[in-house]
Design a protein around this motif. Structure first.
Motif, PDB file in Angstrom:
ATOM      1  N   PRO A 107       0.879  -1.287  -0.065  1.00 34.59           N
ATOM      2  CA  PRO A 107       0.165  -0.232  -0.055  1.00 34.59           C
ATOM      3  C   PRO A 107       0.876   1.247  -0.052  1.00 34.59           C
ATOM      4  CG  PRO A 107      -0.014  -1.049   2.302  1.00 34.59           C
ATOM      5  CD  PRO A 107       0.573  -2.035   1.152  1.00 34.59           C
ATOM      6  N   ASP A 108       0.622   2.329  -0.764  1.00 34.07           N
ATOM      7  CA  ASP A 108       1.064   3.418  -0.913  1.00 34.07           C
ATOM      8  C   ASP A 108       0.668   4.437   0.300  1.00 34.07           C
ATOM      9  OD1 ASP A 108       2.689   5.526  -1.599  1.00 34.07           O
ATOM     10  OD2 ASP A 108       1.212   6.180  -3.175  1.00 34.07           O
ATOM     11  N   THR A 109       1.157   4.151   1.592  1.00 37.32           N
ATOM     12  CA  THR A 109       0.599   4.776   2.734  1.00 37.32           C
ATOM     13  C   THR A 109       2.099   5.065   3.698  1.00 37.32           C
ATOM     14  OG1 THR A 109      -0.638   4.844   4.531  1.00 37.32           O
ATOM     15  CG2 THR A 109      -0.190   2.836   3.797  1.00 37.32           C
ATOM     16  N   ASP A 110       2.032   5.883   4.580  1.00 37.75           N
ATOM     17  CA  ASP A 110       2.728   5.879   5.845  1.00 37.75           C
ATOM     18  C   ASP A 110       2.333   5.201   7.117  1.00 37.75           C
ATOM     19  OD1 ASP A 110       4.949   7.015   4.211  1.00 37.75           O
ATOM     20  OD2 ASP A 110       4.115   9.120   4.561  1.00 37.75           O
ATOM     21  N   CYS A 111       1.012   4.815   6.928  1.00 39.48           N
ATOM     22  CA  CYS A 111       0.503   4.076   7.967  1.00 39.48           C
ATOM     23  C   CYS A 111       1.100   2.774   8.534  1.00 39.48           C
ATOM     24  CB  CYS A 111      -1.020   3.982   7.840  1.00 39.48           C
ATOM     25  SG  CYS A 111      -1.899   3.036   9.047  1.00 39.48           S
ATOM     26  N   ASP A 112       1.867   2.646   9.588  1.00 32.32           N
ATOM     27  CA  ASP A 112       2.449   1.269  10.150  1.00 32.32           C
ATOM     28  C   ASP A 112       1.548   0.322  10.041  1.00 32.32           C
ATOM     29  OD1 ASP A 112       4.979   2.691   9.961  1.00 32.32           O
ATOM     30  OD2 ASP A 112       4.816   3.342  12.124  1.00 32.32           O
ATOM     31  N   ALA A 113       0.414   0.701  10.603  1.00 31.94           N
ATOM     32  CA  ALA A 113      -0.675  -0.418  11.007  1.00 31.94           C
ATOM     33  C   ALA A 113      -1.033  -1.253   9.722  1.00 31.94           C
ATOM     34  CB  ALA A 113      -1.876   0.012  11.546  1.00 31.94           C
ATOM     35  N   GLU A 114      -1.444  -0.111   8.664  1.00 28.40           N
ATOM     36  CA  GLU A 114      -1.655  -0.939   7.327  1.00 28.40           C
ATOM     37  C   GLU A 114      -0.861  -1.470   6.426  1.00 28.40           C
ATOM     38  OE1 GLU A 114      -3.532   1.169   3.114  1.00 28.40           O
ATOM     39  OE2 GLU A 114      -3.966   2.389   5.071  1.00 28.40           O
ATOM     40  N   ARG A 115       0.558  -0.985   6.685  1.00 30.49           N
ATOM     41  CA  ARG A 115       1.590  -1.752   6.120  1.00 30.49           C
ATOM     42  C   ARG A 115       1.789  -3.098   6.922  1.00 30.49           C
ATOM     43  NH1 ARG A 115       4.349   0.699   2.103  1.00 30.49           N
ATOM     44  NH2 ARG A 115       6.137  -0.399   2.372  1.00 30.49           N
ATOM     45  N   GLY A 116       1.620  -3.033   8.076  1.00 27.98           N
ATOM     46  CA  GLY A 116       1.988  -4.170   8.915  1.00 27.98           C
ATOM     47  C   GLY A 116       0.868  -5.348   8.591  1.00 27.98           C
ATOM     48  N   ARG A 117      -0.116  -4.842   8.504  1.00 27.72           N
ATOM     49  CA  ARG A 117      -1.383  -5.971   8.287  1.00 27.72           C
ATOM     50  C   ARG A 117      -1.090  -6.534   6.705  1.00 27.72           C
ATOM     51  NH1 ARG A 117      -4.637  -1.634  10.300  1.00 27.72           N
ATOM     52  NH2 ARG A 117      -5.022  -2.025  12.643  1.00 27.72           N
ATOM     53  N   PHE A 118      -0.552  -5.344   5.655  1.00 28.06           N
ATOM     54  CA  PHE A 118      -0.241  -6.080   4.324  1.00 28.06           C
ATOM     55  C   PHE A 118       0.739  -7.299   4.331  1.00 28.06           C
ATOM     56  CE2 PHE A 118       2.545  -5.852   0.652  1.00 28.06           C
ATOM     57  CZ  PHE A 118       1.591  -6.091  -0.352  1.00 28.06           C
ATOM     58  N   TYR A 119       1.750  -7.136   5.328  1.00 32.89           N
ATOM     59  CA  TYR A 119       2.763  -7.833   5.286  1.00 32.89           C
ATOM     60  C   TYR A 119       2.393  -9.095   6.278  1.00 32.89           C
ATOM     61  CZ  TYR A 119       5.398  -4.928   2.670  1.00 32.89           C
ATOM     62  OH  TYR A 119       6.169  -4.299   1.393  1.00 32.89           O
ATOM     63  N   GLY A 120       1.269  -9.058   6.831  1.00 36.26           N
ATOM     64  CA  GLY A 120       0.904 -10.303   7.656  1.00 36.26           C
ATOM     65  C   GLY A 120       1.217 -10.356   9.178  1.00 36.26           C
ATOM     66  N   TYR A 121       1.594  -9.089   9.706  1.00 36.28           N
ATOM     67  CA  TYR A 121       2.147  -9.229  11.201  1.00 36.28           C
ATOM     68  C   TYR A 121       0.830  -9.265  11.924  1.00 36.28           C
ATOM     69  CZ  TYR A 121       6.624  -8.366   9.123  1.00 36.28           C
ATOM     70  OH  TYR A 121       7.680  -8.196   8.227  1.00 36.28           O
TER      71      TYR A 121
END
Length: 135
Positions: A107-121
């Motif tokens: 995702p093109d975002t600086d949101c750590d939570a959104e990126r973390g969910r994308f990578y399956g954390y």
């Protein structure tokens, strides 16, 4: 799964040499069973642990400093189960690594939570990371 890729990069099952990285992922992934199908790719004498996509994990990546190793890693992962759409993202900065990516585009975002969910954390590891960054 292929055990060895012909050519200059070797793909093998992770073993004790990758245990530190595997334990890092084991503590953070929402689905640590993805490590059962992870691979170790050895390129230019360095081992890289690659965790496949699956479940909530929609993409993955490996930061790599050496351009030759980037191409070897891309070639080694291409076509392996769990590593769709393998590609290289070249860095525009000399002090940053190039990246081998697979799966969906992040995702093109600086949101750590959104990126973390994308990578399956897991939500717990995302919350811990966010809290540590804010401290």
């Amino acid at each position: 799964m292929k055990d060895v890729v012909e050519g200059p990069a070797e793909v093998r099952r992770p073993d004790m040499r990758e245990e530190w990285e595997a334990s890092w992922y084991r503590e953070r992934l929402a689905d640590p069973s993805l490590l059962n199908t992870a691979v170790a790719v050895v390129a230019r004498g360095i081992s890289y642990l690659a965790v496949p996509v699956g479940g909530e994990r929609r993409g993955g990546y490996l930061p790599v400093r050496e351009p030759t190793a980037v191409m070897l890693l891309r070639q080694a992962l291409e076509g392996l189960d769990g590593f769709p759409s393998v590609r290289v993202r070249w860095s525009f900065h000399l002090d940053a690594c190039d990246v081998v990516e697979w799966g969906e585009h992040p995702p093109d975002t600086d949101c750590d939570a959104e990126r973390g969910r994308f990578y399956g954390y897991s939500e717990q590891s995302i919350a811990r990371f966010t809290k540590e960054r804010e401290a």
